[in-house]
Design a protein around this motif. Sequence first.
Motif, PDB file in Angstrom:
ATOM      1  N   LEU A 271      73.256  20.580  75.699  1.00  0.00           N
ATOM      2  CA  LEU A 271      74.068  21.508  76.263  1.00  0.00           C
ATOM      3  C   LEU A 271      74.522  21.939  76.354  1.00  0.00           C
ATOM      4  O   LEU A 271      75.400  22.220  77.205  1.00  0.00           O
ATOM      5  CB  LEU A 271      73.519  20.370  77.884  1.00  0.00           C
ATOM      6  N   PRO A 272      74.911  23.665  75.975  1.00  0.00           N
ATOM      7  CA  PRO A 272      76.165  24.038  75.759  1.00  0.00           C
ATOM      8  C   PRO A 272      76.174  25.430  76.922  1.00  0.00           C
ATOM      9  O   PRO A 272      75.814  26.656  76.967  1.00  0.00           O
ATOM     10  CB  PRO A 272      75.644  25.321  74.130  1.00  0.00           C
ATOM     11  N   SER A 273      75.916  24.961  78.242  1.00  0.00           N
ATOM     12  CA  SER A 273      76.081  25.487  78.796  1.00  0.00           C
ATOM     13  C   SER A 273      77.142  26.842  79.885  1.00  0.00           C
ATOM     14  O   SER A 273      78.071  25.746  79.306  1.00  0.00           O
ATOM     15  CB  SER A 273      75.892  24.961  80.072  1.00  0.00           C
ATOM     16  N   MET A 290      71.416   8.270  74.799  1.00  0.00           N
ATOM     17  CA  MET A 290      72.002   9.235  73.801  1.00  0.00           C
ATOM     18  C   MET A 290      73.473   9.869  74.570  1.00  0.00           C
ATOM     19  O   MET A 290      73.655  10.260  75.029  1.00  0.00           O
ATOM     20  CB  MET A 290      70.813  10.101  74.328  1.00  0.00           C
ATOM     21  N   PRO A 291      74.139  10.095  73.090  1.00  0.00           N
ATOM     22  CA  PRO A 291      75.129  11.062  73.267  1.00  0.00           C
ATOM     23  C   PRO A 291      74.878  12.474  73.580  1.00  0.00           C
ATOM     24  O   PRO A 291      73.997  12.063  73.595  1.00  0.00           O
ATOM     25  CB  PRO A 291      75.857  10.935  71.626  1.00  0.00           C
ATOM     26  N   VAL A 292      75.755  12.757  73.611  1.00  0.00           N
ATOM     27  CA  VAL A 292      75.729  14.434  74.397  1.00  0.00           C
ATOM     28  C   VAL A 292      76.707  15.451  73.336  1.00  0.00           C
ATOM     29  O   VAL A 292      77.688  15.355  73.344  1.00  0.00           O
ATOM     30  CB  VAL A 292      76.044  14.322  76.192  1.00  0.00           C
ATOM     31  N   ILE A 293      75.691  16.863  73.616  1.00  0.00           N
ATOM     32  CA  ILE A 293      76.236  17.873  73.099  1.00  0.00           C
ATOM     33  C   ILE A 293      76.492  18.839  74.498  1.00  0.00           C
ATOM     34  O   ILE A 293      75.591  19.049  74.107  1.00  0.00           O
ATOM     35  CB  ILE A 293      76.490  18.301  71.402  1.00  0.00           C
ATOM     36  N   THR A 294      78.236  18.783  74.718  1.00  0.00           N
ATOM     37  CA  THR A 294      77.791  19.442  76.226  1.00  0.00           C
ATOM     38  C   THR A 294      78.826  20.786  75.651  1.00  0.00           C
ATOM     39  O   THR A 294      80.222  20.606  74.977  1.00  0.00           O
ATOM     40  CB  THR A 294      77.740  19.465  77.317  1.00  0.00           C
ATOM     41  N   THR A 295      79.408  21.196  76.729  1.00  0.00           N
ATOM     42  CA  THR A 295      81.166  21.924  76.911  1.00  0.00           C
ATOM     43  C   THR A 295      81.660  22.079  78.650  1.00  0.00           C
ATOM     44  O   THR A 295      80.876  21.274  79.491  1.00  0.00           O
ATOM     45  CB  THR A 295      80.303  24.354  77.408  1.00  0.00           C
ATOM     46  N   ASN A 310      81.598   8.895  73.713  1.00  0.00           N
ATOM     47  CA  ASN A 310      80.032   9.118  74.266  1.00  0.00           C
ATOM     48  C   ASN A 310      79.140  10.790  73.871  1.00  0.00           C
ATOM     49  O   ASN A 310      78.158  10.950  74.576  1.00  0.00           O
ATOM     50  CB  ASN A 310      80.019   8.839  75.661  1.00  0.00           C
ATOM     51  N   GLY A 311      80.762  11.491  73.254  1.00  0.00           N
ATOM     52  CA  GLY A 311      79.294  13.038  73.275  1.00  0.00           C
ATOM     53  C   GLY A 311      80.511  13.988  72.298  1.00  0.00           C
ATOM     54  O   GLY A 311      81.647  13.598  71.941  1.00  0.00           O
ATOM     55  N   LEU A 312      80.485  15.368  72.718  1.00  0.00           N
ATOM     56  CA  LEU A 312      80.904  16.329  71.807  1.00  0.00           C
ATOM     57  C   LEU A 312      80.917  17.651  72.027  1.00  0.00           C
ATOM     58  O   LEU A 312      80.156  17.825  72.858  1.00  0.00           O
ATOM     59  CB  LEU A 312      81.081  16.681  70.653  1.00  0.00           C
ATOM     60  N   PHE A 313      82.986  17.745  72.915  1.00  0.00           N
ATOM     61  CA  PHE A 313      82.143  19.113  73.696  1.00  0.00           C
ATOM     62  C   PHE A 313      82.735  20.478  72.483  1.00  0.00           C
ATOM     63  O   PHE A 313      83.028  20.413  71.272  1.00  0.00           O
ATOM     64  CB  PHE A 313      83.338  19.371  74.170  1.00  0.00           C
ATOM     65  N   VAL A 314      81.639  21.128  72.725  1.00  0.00           N
ATOM     66  CA  VAL A 314      82.099  23.077  71.888  1.00  0.00           C
ATOM     67  C   VAL A 314      82.070  23.820  73.156  1.00  0.00           C
ATOM     68  O   VAL A 314      81.822  23.650  74.130  1.00  0.00           O
ATOM     69  CB  VAL A 314      80.709  22.647  71.170  1.00  0.00           C
ATOM     70  N   GLU A 315      82.126  24.968  72.442  1.00  0.00           N
ATOM     71  CA  GLU A 315      82.167  26.221  72.667  1.00  0.00           C
ATOM     72  C   GLU A 315      80.602  27.016  72.785  1.00  0.00           C
ATOM     73  O   GLU A 315      80.550  26.379  72.008  1.00  0.00           O
ATOM     74  CB  GLU A 315      83.082  27.123  72.574  1.00  0.00           C
ATOM     75  N   PRO A 316      79.996  27.915  74.486  1.00  0.00           N
ATOM     76  CA  PRO A 316      78.763  27.660  73.899  1.00  0.00           C
ATOM     77  C   PRO A 316      78.293  28.771  73.034  1.00  0.00           C
ATOM     78  O   PRO A 316      78.074  29.825  73.486  1.00  0.00           O
ATOM     79  CB  PRO A 316      78.294  28.268  75.266  1.00  0.00           C
TER      80      PRO A 316
END
Length: 366
Positions: A271-273, A290-295, A310-316
């Motif tokens: 969810l790269p919002s 479920m692990p999450v990939i989000t911003t 439990n997840g990864l933060f990314v830039e959108p």
Amino acid sequence: MTTRPVVLFVTSYVSPFMTELTAAVNDLGKVAFHAAYAETTQFANHGAHWNTATERPDTHRRAPEVSMTDFLRDCFQRYRPQVVICGYGRGPAYETTFALCRDGGAVFGVFAEQPMRDGRLKHLVRVAYYQQLWRRQPPAFVLAVGDRAVQFYRRLLRDPEAAVFFPYYQDLRPVLAIPDRPPRERLRFLFSGRLAAQHGIRGLAAAFERLAQTHPGRFDWCISGTGPEERWIRQALARSPALAQSVSFDREFATWQERLRPFAASDVLVLPSFHAGWGLVIPEALGAGMPVITTRGVEAARYYVEAGVNGLFVEPNPTDIHRALAFCLEHPQAVQAMRAHTRASVTRGDVQVGAARLLGLLARWL
């Protein structure tokens, strides 16, 4: 027999999560809680499975032939609330609700996310509007969805401490009941939500198109949602046969619980919002294991996510999203390690926790 005090929640579209909170508050037996859904044009965007308002006598949906003013006036006359929580931070519904509270002697509060930051000039104009409106018609309190929302509303209030952090709670029992999935070589990613620009769909499509080049045949991508930004996905599928073979859509649901079907069949949520006031699919995904990939733009849901735990933060943007997707494919043991920390991380977001906390916050006015 003592009559319970009445709390009325006025909001826009039918929210199954608010229906759940209404039920949980009423189960505590201390107040009579009612939710009033004032908008009528929702289900073309959200799907009929969102229409949970008819399931309970304490949730009320405005009929199309009834004006918003008449609908709200009827709710006030029928239930005579002591406290009203308004899901509108501005606009005609805000002003109407405020006037009805003033005339009926009810305490007026607001439940709202931070306004979308869609350009500096628009944001400044919006802030000026809020300042003018809230000077004339100030709420007694604000339940702010996310820490940035708390900061935003505290700048508008005479008493800044009257804005408190209050995420959107939900009944997590159905997702927690989803069985754990065994590890598999072909990882299944999930996007769940509205295919809208604010969720970074263009960059998401580009990232998956690149992933089909760098890691062909090693993943599946399930898309559970509709919206105008689907065109970017369709264009990527037309350019990349390898991606087309990996993509499926699962978005037709007859009931609210059916929406969890793709969660039970997927491994990692993406969810790269740029902006998501509630980001409720994040606690749903975590609750489903479920692990999450989000911003960091998902606001209230950010406080469930611990980077690398439990997840990864990314830039959108496509590059950063692709890097996280590739990491999951190349390091399945890391995905498994994160999965072990998913379910426990969302217990504080359960609707029963939220119901008790809401009553605690409102106790001074009841």
